[in-house]
Design a protein around this motif. Sequence first.
Motif, mmCIF file in Angstrom:
data_model
loop_
_atom_site.group_PDB
_atom_site.id
_atom_site.type_symbol
_atom_site.label_atom_id
_atom_site.label_comp_id
_atom_site.label_asym_id
_atom_site.label_seq_id
_atom_site.Cartn_x
_atom_site.Cartn_y
_atom_site.Cartn_z
ATOM 1 N N UNK A 156 0.872 -1.182 0.000
ATOM 2 C CA UNK A 156 0.000 0.000 0.000
ATOM 3 C C UNK A 156 0.909 1.231 0.000
ATOM 4 N N UNK A 157 0.975 1.886 -1.131
ATOM 5 C CA UNK A 157 1.892 3.025 -1.307
ATOM 6 C C UNK A 157 1.145 4.347 -1.389
ATOM 7 N N UNK A 158 1.876 5.436 -1.144
ATOM 8 C CA UNK A 158 1.323 6.776 -1.312
ATOM 9 C C UNK A 158 2.041 7.495 -2.454
ATOM 10 N N UNK A 159 1.308 8.322 -3.178
ATOM 11 C CA UNK A 159 1.892 9.223 -4.184
ATOM 12 C C UNK A 159 1.187 10.564 -4.047
ATOM 13 N N UNK A 160 1.807 11.624 -4.552
ATOM 14 C CA UNK A 160 1.147 12.936 -4.537
ATOM 15 C C UNK A 160 1.063 13.483 -5.941
ATOM 16 N N UNK A 161 -0.157 13.917 -6.307
ATOM 17 C CA UNK A 161 -0.461 14.316 -7.681
ATOM 18 C C UNK A 161 -1.332 15.576 -7.633
ATOM 19 N N UNK A 162 -0.718 16.755 -7.460
ATOM 20 C CA UNK A 162 -1.497 17.993 -7.273
ATOM 21 C C UNK A 162 -2.409 18.289 -8.450
ATOM 22 N N UNK A 163 -3.543 18.929 -8.131
ATOM 23 C CA UNK A 163 -4.480 19.328 -9.190
ATOM 24 C C UNK A 163 -4.230 20.791 -9.570
ATOM 25 N N UNK A 164 -4.526 21.116 -10.830
ATOM 26 C CA UNK A 164 -4.352 22.489 -11.325
ATOM 27 C C UNK A 164 -5.611 22.959 -12.045
ATOM 28 N N UNK A 165 -6.772 22.607 -11.494
ATOM 29 C CA UNK A 165 -8.032 22.939 -12.165
ATOM 30 C C UNK A 165 -8.354 24.424 -12.041
ATOM 31 N N UNK A 166 -8.857 24.973 -13.139
ATOM 32 C CA UNK A 166 -9.381 26.341 -13.134
ATOM 33 C C UNK A 166 -10.901 26.244 -13.187
ATOM 34 N N UNK A 167 -11.570 26.869 -12.224
ATOM 35 C CA UNK A 167 -13.030 26.851 -12.258
ATOM 36 C C UNK A 167 -13.504 27.474 -13.570
ATOM 37 N N UNK A 168 -14.457 26.821 -14.190
ATOM 38 C CA UNK A 168 -14.929 27.244 -15.506
ATOM 39 C C UNK A 168 -14.285 26.454 -16.632
ATOM 40 N N UNK A 169 -13.132 25.810 -16.325
ATOM 41 C CA UNK A 169 -12.409 25.017 -17.335
ATOM 42 C C UNK A 169 -12.006 23.656 -16.773
ATOM 43 N N UNK A 170 -12.656 23.217 -15.696
ATOM 44 C CA UNK A 170 -12.202 22.038 -14.956
ATOM 45 C C UNK A 170 -12.255 20.757 -15.776
ATOM 46 N N UNK A 171 -13.306 20.591 -16.577
ATOM 47 C CA UNK A 171 -13.423 19.372 -17.377
ATOM 48 C C UNK A 171 -12.274 19.286 -18.368
ATOM 49 N N UNK A 172 -12.026 20.365 -19.078
ATOM 50 C CA UNK A 172 -10.929 20.396 -20.050
ATOM 51 C C UNK A 172 -9.572 20.204 -19.365
ATOM 52 N N UNK A 173 -9.400 20.867 -18.211
ATOM 53 C CA UNK A 173 -8.122 20.776 -17.508
ATOM 54 C C UNK A 173 -7.851 19.370 -16.988
ATOM 55 N N UNK A 174 -8.911 18.592 -16.711
ATOM 56 C CA UNK A 174 -8.730 17.225 -16.230
ATOM 57 C C UNK A 174 -8.468 16.264 -17.382
ATOM 58 N N UNK A 175 -9.205 16.419 -18.464
ATOM 59 C CA UNK A 175 -9.050 15.514 -19.605
ATOM 60 C C UNK A 175 -7.833 15.855 -20.461
ATOM 61 N N UNK A 176 -7.486 17.143 -20.510
ATOM 62 C CA UNK A 176 -6.358 17.597 -21.339
ATOM 63 C C UNK A 176 -5.469 18.550 -20.529
ATOM 64 N N UNK A 177 -4.803 18.054 -19.487
ATOM 65 C CA UNK A 177 -4.024 18.942 -18.608
ATOM 66 C C UNK A 177 -2.799 19.514 -19.301
ATOM 67 N N UNK A 178 -2.345 20.695 -18.825
ATOM 68 C CA UNK A 178 -1.138 21.275 -19.424
ATOM 69 C C UNK A 178 0.127 20.662 -18.854
ATOM 70 N N UNK A 179 0.018 19.956 -17.707
ATOM 71 C CA UNK A 179 1.122 19.161 -17.171
ATOM 72 C C UNK A 179 0.568 18.235 -16.102
#
Length: 450
Positions: A156-179
Amino acid sequence: MAEPALPRITVIGTGYLGVTHAAAMADLGFEVLGLDIVPEKIEMLSRGEVPLYEPGLTELLGRHVTGLEGASGRLRFTTSYEEVAEFGDVHFVCVNTPQRHGEYACDMSYVDSAVESLAPLLRRPALVVGKSTVPVGSARRLAARLAELAPAGEDAELAWNPEFLREGFAVRDTLHPDRIVVGVRSERAEQRLREVYASPLAEGTPFIVTDFPTAELVKTAANSFLATKISFINAMAEVCEAADGDVVKLADAIGHDDRIGRKFLRAGLGFGGGCLPKDLRAFMARAGELGADQALTFLREIDSINMRRRAHMVELTREALGGGLLGKRVGVLGATFKPESDDVRDSPALNVAGQLHLQGAQVTVYDPKGTENARALFPTLGYAASALEAVRAADVVLHLTEWAEFGELDPATLGEVVATRHILDGRNTLDPRLWRKAGWTFRALGRPTA
């Protein structure tokens, strides 16, 4: 030879971040189970309904929730940690990390509770992935707690994966992130996350592998930089007003320098919402705990400049009304902290409206999506169903959230229903020439009065 089975994914916490991530993972082809401890929220999501406004999210959810007509059935919801532990190979922790009451520091109780609830149930190999914005050092502490509690031990491992969502563009930012940034301690964890994000990686999205502290710092550093840029141009607006300069032309001129860029250089009421202000303050608090508080003292001034914009708009309104607010009618266009959202948390627009009301003005607010949330927070304000109704008989009109709808308003039509044709543009997105041509006195933050 059969393709290896995709990992099954769980998402713990179905707020703004969690529900977007869960729906996006289902859209990418994964079997997904979302968890929340609030049964009413789970019932709503299971009907394909979203308890917030985010463009495209309801449609995305509806394509995948089990039991909905025509849906893929890859996404369902539960209140059971036991079910989540049994179901998932990768567990994303997406719970809220609000500001502690009466402090700058971050409240980690929801993240801690998620790990404490999940870890003792992990009896087979699993990757727990933190996405919540946390103080640096949290992942190291949580990894130790996971190792201590999980029956699966090192599996059972841990990893950290920060989110960079912009409200109003969250769907696009999740499916097509810039990094995509991942903080990992093993090649196994890295490979698992490459598997989860295979679709965006195939599109060429950069995949940045770091240690835990760097992954945690990326989000807070990014938010601090954006806040600094916003407050810089707002500081320049203050100087422009004192010197009779034009901050919009100034921003255009310096924005052509590609080292600076034009994005986030629009002077106005400043930033708000549930992330930027509290993340900034939590970063300062954590730096103090680490003995590095001097490195971030400048963020206090960034925060101060930002809050000063709200007070300045109140004073400009008082000035426009001849020095007194008592009994004056104020029409306010906008309540949310930004357009394409119904989020009114720490909203500059709603804060200004509330201050004016508390100082004796009769304030009526219109917002395309945020009215109900605003009413819950400020029930004593007046609310209207349209921009025209909000400004009816107003002695002054305030433009405080830059919805596209407000940019398309006809100044002549509005001019027929107000008491006085006086508008203050708190977002610098209206065309001064159009309003002045229609007989309005027009003033914008950081711009010449005529």
